[in-house]
Design an enzyme around this catalytic site. Structure first.
Site, PDB file in Angstrom:
ATOM      1  N   GLY A 199       0.843  -1.193   0.000  1.00 24.62           N
ATOM      2  CA  GLY A 199       0.000   0.000   0.000  1.00 24.62           C
ATOM      3  C   GLY A 199       0.875   1.238   0.000  1.00 24.62           C
ATOM      4  O   GLY A 199       2.089   1.157   0.204  1.00 24.62           O
ATOM      5  N   GLN A 247       3.325   9.923   1.627  1.00 23.41           N
ATOM      6  CA  GLN A 247       4.618   9.248   1.499  1.00 23.41           C
ATOM      7  C   GLN A 247       5.388   9.703   0.265  1.00 23.41           C
ATOM      8  O   GLN A 247       6.601   9.489   0.188  1.00 23.41           O
ATOM      9  CB  GLN A 247       4.431   7.723   1.450  1.00 23.41           C
ATOM     10  CG  GLN A 247       3.991   7.139   2.784  1.00 23.41           C
ATOM     11  CD  GLN A 247       3.874   5.634   2.695  1.00 23.41           C
ATOM     12  OE1 GLN A 247       2.869   5.102   2.247  1.00 23.41           O
ATOM     13  NE2 GLN A 247       4.919   4.921   3.098  1.00 23.41           N
ATOM     14  N   CYS A 253       6.836  -0.750   6.622  1.00 24.95           N
ATOM     15  CA  CYS A 253       6.401   0.470   5.955  1.00 24.95           C
ATOM     16  C   CYS A 253       7.492   0.901   4.981  1.00 24.95           C
ATOM     17  O   CYS A 253       8.674   0.872   5.340  1.00 24.95           O
ATOM     18  CB  CYS A 253       6.156   1.569   6.993  1.00 24.95           C
ATOM     19  SG  CYS A 253       5.630   3.138   6.283  1.00 24.95           S
ATOM     20  N   LEU A 254       7.098   1.312   3.792  1.00 26.53           N
ATOM     21  CA  LEU A 254       8.094   1.768   2.804  1.00 26.53           C
ATOM     22  C   LEU A 254       8.834   3.017   3.290  1.00 26.53           C
ATOM     23  O   LEU A 254       9.924   3.296   2.811  1.00 26.53           O
ATOM     24  CB  LEU A 254       7.408   2.045   1.462  1.00 26.53           C
ATOM     25  CG  LEU A 254       6.786   0.832   0.765  1.00 26.53           C
ATOM     26  CD1 LEU A 254       6.047   1.264  -0.502  1.00 26.53           C
ATOM     27  CD2 LEU A 254       7.833  -0.227   0.433  1.00 26.53           C
ATOM     28  N   HIS A 282      -3.154   0.938   8.442  1.00 25.53           N
ATOM     29  CA  HIS A 282      -1.786   1.448   8.298  1.00 25.53           C
ATOM     30  C   HIS A 282      -1.752   2.635   7.340  1.00 25.53           C
ATOM     31  O   HIS A 282      -1.174   3.680   7.655  1.00 25.53           O
ATOM     32  CB  HIS A 282      -0.875   0.310   7.802  1.00 25.53           C
ATOM     33  CG  HIS A 282       0.527   0.729   7.527  1.00 25.53           C
ATOM     34  ND1 HIS A 282       1.596   0.309   8.281  1.00 25.53           N
ATOM     35  CD2 HIS A 282       1.040   1.564   6.584  1.00 25.53           C
ATOM     36  CE1 HIS A 282       2.708   0.871   7.810  1.00 25.53           C
ATOM     37  NE2 HIS A 282       2.397   1.631   6.773  1.00 25.53           N
ATOM     38  N   GLU A 283      -2.372   2.470   6.158  1.00 23.15           N
ATOM     39  CA  GLU A 283      -2.311   3.545   5.151  1.00 23.15           C
ATOM     40  C   GLU A 283      -3.060   4.793   5.620  1.00 23.15           C
ATOM     41  O   GLU A 283      -2.592   5.916   5.416  1.00 23.15           O
ATOM     42  CB  GLU A 283      -2.861   3.059   3.806  1.00 23.15           C
ATOM     43  CG  GLU A 283      -2.105   1.896   3.171  1.00 23.15           C
ATOM     44  CD  GLU A 283      -0.599   2.050   3.145  1.00 23.15           C
ATOM     45  OE1 GLU A 283      -0.104   3.188   3.046  1.00 23.15           O
ATOM     46  OE2 GLU A 283       0.103   1.027   3.241  1.00 23.15           O
ATOM     47  N   HIS A 299      -1.202   7.110   7.907  1.00 31.53           N
ATOM     48  CA  HIS A 299      -0.290   8.066   7.257  1.00 31.53           C
ATOM     49  C   HIS A 299      -0.975   9.415   7.028  1.00 31.53           C
ATOM     50  O   HIS A 299      -0.315  10.452   7.044  1.00 31.53           O
ATOM     51  CB  HIS A 299       0.182   7.522   5.904  1.00 31.53           C
ATOM     52  CG  HIS A 299       1.309   6.543   5.991  1.00 31.53           C
ATOM     53  ND1 HIS A 299       2.567   6.879   6.440  1.00 31.53           N
ATOM     54  CD2 HIS A 299       1.380   5.227   5.658  1.00 31.53           C
ATOM     55  CE1 HIS A 299       3.359   5.814   6.383  1.00 31.53           C
ATOM     56  NE2 HIS A 299       2.670   4.790   5.908  1.00 31.53           N
TER      57      HIS A 299
END
Ligand code: NI
Length: 176
Positions: free
Chosen positions: A46, A51, A99-100, A141-142, A145
Protein backbone atom coordinates in the site's frame (compact mmCIF):
# COMPACT_ATOMS: atom_id res chain seq x y z
CA UNK A 1 6.24 8.50 -12.84
CA UNK A 2 8.01 6.75 -9.96
CA UNK A 3 8.34 9.26 -7.12
CA UNK A 4 10.83 9.20 -4.23
CA UNK A 5 9.32 7.78 -1.04
CA UNK A 6 9.85 9.94 2.05
CA UNK A 7 11.48 8.18 4.99
CA UNK A 8 10.87 8.49 8.73
CA UNK A 9 12.48 11.68 9.97
CA UNK A 10 10.95 13.78 7.22
CA UNK A 11 8.54 16.20 8.95
CA UNK A 12 6.03 15.87 6.10
CA UNK A 13 5.29 12.32 7.29
CA UNK A 14 4.07 13.76 10.62
CA UNK A 15 1.53 16.18 9.19
CA UNK A 16 -2.20 15.77 8.89
CA UNK A 17 -3.24 15.60 5.23
CA UNK A 18 -6.12 17.65 3.83
CA UNK A 19 -9.35 16.24 2.32
CA UNK A 20 -9.58 16.16 -1.47
CA UNK A 21 -12.25 18.67 -2.48
CA UNK A 22 -12.82 17.69 -6.11
CA UNK A 23 -13.07 14.18 -7.49
CA UNK A 24 -12.67 13.14 -11.11
CA UNK A 25 -9.92 15.66 -11.85
CA UNK A 26 -6.84 15.14 -14.03
CA UNK A 27 -4.70 16.12 -11.04
CA UNK A 28 -6.15 13.29 -8.94
CA UNK A 29 -5.81 10.82 -11.81
CA UNK A 30 -2.13 11.76 -12.29
CA UNK A 31 -1.46 11.51 -8.55
CA UNK A 32 -2.96 8.01 -8.42
CA UNK A 33 -1.00 6.90 -11.49
CA UNK A 34 2.24 8.01 -9.81
CA UNK A 35 1.28 6.37 -6.51
CA UNK A 36 0.49 3.07 -8.21
CA UNK A 37 3.74 3.07 -10.20
CA UNK A 38 5.74 3.99 -7.08
CA UNK A 39 4.06 1.31 -4.93
CA UNK A 40 4.62 -1.41 -7.51
CA UNK A 41 8.28 -0.45 -8.05
CA UNK A 42 8.84 -0.65 -4.28
CA UNK A 43 6.93 -3.99 -3.94
CA UNK A 44 4.61 -2.22 -1.50
CA UNK A 45 1.30 -3.56 -0.21
CA UNK A 46 0.00 0.00 0.00
CA UNK A 47 0.97 3.65 -0.26
CA UNK A 48 -0.43 6.91 1.07
CA UNK A 49 -0.09 10.22 -0.79
CA UNK A 50 1.94 11.92 1.98
CA UNK A 51 4.62 9.25 1.50
CA UNK A 52 5.41 10.92 -1.82
CA UNK A 53 5.08 14.38 -0.29
CA UNK A 54 1.48 15.09 -1.34
CA UNK A 55 -0.50 16.03 1.79
CA UNK A 56 -3.91 14.91 0.56
CA UNK A 57 -6.19 12.20 1.92
CA UNK A 58 -5.57 9.57 -0.77
CA UNK A 59 -4.40 5.99 -0.23
CA UNK A 60 -3.94 2.93 -2.40
CA UNK A 61 -3.36 -0.71 -1.48
CA UNK A 62 -3.81 -4.23 -2.75
CA UNK A 63 -2.00 -7.11 -4.41
CA UNK A 64 -2.46 -10.65 -5.63
CA UNK A 65 0.88 -11.72 -4.12
CA UNK A 66 3.28 -9.45 -2.26
CA UNK A 67 7.03 -10.08 -1.85
CA UNK A 68 7.14 -8.01 1.35
CA UNK A 69 4.29 -10.05 2.92
CA UNK A 70 4.52 -13.45 1.20
CA UNK A 71 2.07 -15.09 3.61
CA UNK A 72 -0.65 -12.42 3.36
CA UNK A 73 -3.92 -13.30 1.66
CA UNK A 74 -4.69 -11.29 -1.53
CA UNK A 75 -6.26 -7.86 -1.10
CA UNK A 76 -8.19 -6.29 -4.03
CA UNK A 77 -6.41 -3.31 -5.57
CA UNK A 78 -8.15 -0.21 -4.18
CA UNK A 79 -7.78 3.53 -4.66
CA UNK A 80 -9.62 5.49 -1.98
CA UNK A 81 -10.07 9.21 -1.47
CA UNK A 82 -11.11 10.78 1.85
CA UNK A 83 -11.36 7.42 3.63
CA UNK A 84 -13.19 7.02 6.92
CA UNK A 85 -12.61 4.01 9.18
CA UNK A 86 -15.05 2.65 11.75
CA UNK A 87 -13.89 -0.28 13.92
CA UNK A 88 -16.36 -3.15 14.34
CA UNK A 89 -16.20 -4.60 17.85
CA UNK A 90 -13.45 -4.32 20.43
CA UNK A 91 -11.14 -7.05 19.15
CA UNK A 92 -7.50 -6.12 18.45
CA UNK A 93 -4.96 -8.29 16.64
CA UNK A 94 -1.21 -7.90 16.89
CA UNK A 95 0.96 -8.83 13.91
CA UNK A 96 4.17 -7.90 12.08
CA UNK A 97 4.06 -4.77 9.99
CA UNK A 98 6.48 -2.79 7.86
CA UNK A 99 6.40 0.47 5.96
CA UNK A 100 8.09 1.77 2.80
CA UNK A 101 8.91 4.92 4.80
CA UNK A 102 10.66 2.80 7.46
CA UNK A 103 12.72 0.52 5.19
CA UNK A 104 14.34 -2.65 6.50
CA UNK A 105 12.38 -2.84 9.75
CA UNK A 106 9.34 -4.71 11.09
CA UNK A 107 7.39 -4.36 14.28
CA UNK A 108 4.42 -5.93 16.09
CA UNK A 109 1.48 -3.57 15.81
CA UNK A 110 -1.98 -3.92 17.36
CA UNK A 111 -4.83 -3.15 14.95
CA UNK A 112 -8.60 -3.49 14.98
CA UNK A 113 -9.42 -6.99 13.77
CA UNK A 114 -12.55 -5.89 11.87
CA UNK A 115 -13.68 -2.58 10.50
CA UNK A 116 -15.86 -0.80 8.02
CA UNK A 117 -14.30 1.70 5.64
CA UNK A 118 -15.97 4.21 3.41
CA UNK A 119 -14.77 6.82 0.96
CA UNK A 120 -14.71 7.47 -2.77
CA UNK A 121 -12.89 6.12 -5.76
CA UNK A 122 -11.15 8.77 -7.90
CA UNK A 123 -14.22 9.12 -10.14
CA UNK A 124 -16.46 9.81 -7.15
CA UNK A 125 -18.10 6.41 -6.78
CA UNK A 126 -18.74 5.54 -3.14
CA UNK A 127 -16.76 2.72 -1.54
CA UNK A 128 -18.24 0.95 1.50
CA UNK A 129 -16.64 -2.28 2.76
CA UNK A 130 -16.39 -4.42 5.85
CA UNK A 131 -13.04 -6.19 6.15
CA UNK A 132 -10.84 -8.20 8.50
CA UNK A 133 -7.41 -9.81 8.52
CA UNK A 134 -4.57 -8.31 6.48
CA UNK A 135 -7.00 -6.19 4.46
CA UNK A 136 -8.13 -4.47 7.69
CA UNK A 137 -4.52 -4.07 8.80
CA UNK A 138 -3.32 -2.47 5.57
CA UNK A 139 -6.23 0.01 5.48
CA UNK A 140 -5.50 1.10 9.05
CA UNK A 141 -1.79 1.45 8.30
CA UNK A 142 -2.31 3.54 5.15
CA UNK A 143 -4.99 5.77 6.70
CA UNK A 144 -2.72 6.41 9.70
CA UNK A 145 -0.29 8.07 7.26
CA UNK A 146 -3.01 10.65 6.52
CA UNK A 147 -2.90 11.67 10.18
CA UNK A 148 0.89 11.71 10.42
CA UNK A 149 1.10 8.39 12.27
CA UNK A 150 3.80 5.82 11.46
CA UNK A 151 3.41 2.24 12.71
CA UNK A 152 6.16 2.40 15.40
CA UNK A 153 4.04 5.07 17.15
CA UNK A 154 1.30 2.40 17.57
CA UNK A 155 3.57 -0.26 19.05
CA UNK A 156 3.06 -1.29 22.68
CA UNK A 157 6.51 -2.87 23.09
CA UNK A 158 9.42 -1.40 21.11
CA UNK A 159 11.50 -4.50 21.90
CA UNK A 160 9.39 -6.07 19.15
CA UNK A 161 10.86 -3.72 16.53
CA UNK A 162 13.72 -5.16 14.49
CA UNK A 163 15.45 -5.56 11.17
CA UNK A 164 13.48 -7.74 8.77
CA UNK A 165 16.44 -9.94 7.80
CA UNK A 166 17.35 -10.52 11.47
CA UNK A 167 13.77 -11.25 12.54
CA UNK A 168 13.07 -13.58 9.61
CA UNK A 169 16.47 -14.97 8.52
CA UNK A 170 15.01 -18.05 6.84
CA UNK A 171 11.98 -16.45 5.23
CA UNK A 172 11.79 -15.11 1.71
CA UNK A 173 10.68 -11.64 2.77
CA UNK A 174 11.70 -8.71 0.57
CA UNK A 175 12.52 -5.52 2.46
CA UNK A 176 15.20 -3.34 0.96
NI1 NI B 1 3.50 2.91 5.58
Amino acid sequence: MIRPILRMGDPRLLQRSLPVERLGTAELRDLLADMRETMIAAHGAGLAAPQIGVLQRVVIFGFEHNDRYPDAEPVPYTEIVNPLLTPIGPELEEDWEGCLSVPGLRGRVPRHARLRYTGFDPQGKRIDREVSGFHARVVQHECDHLDGILYPFRMRDLRLLGYTDVLFPDADVVDE
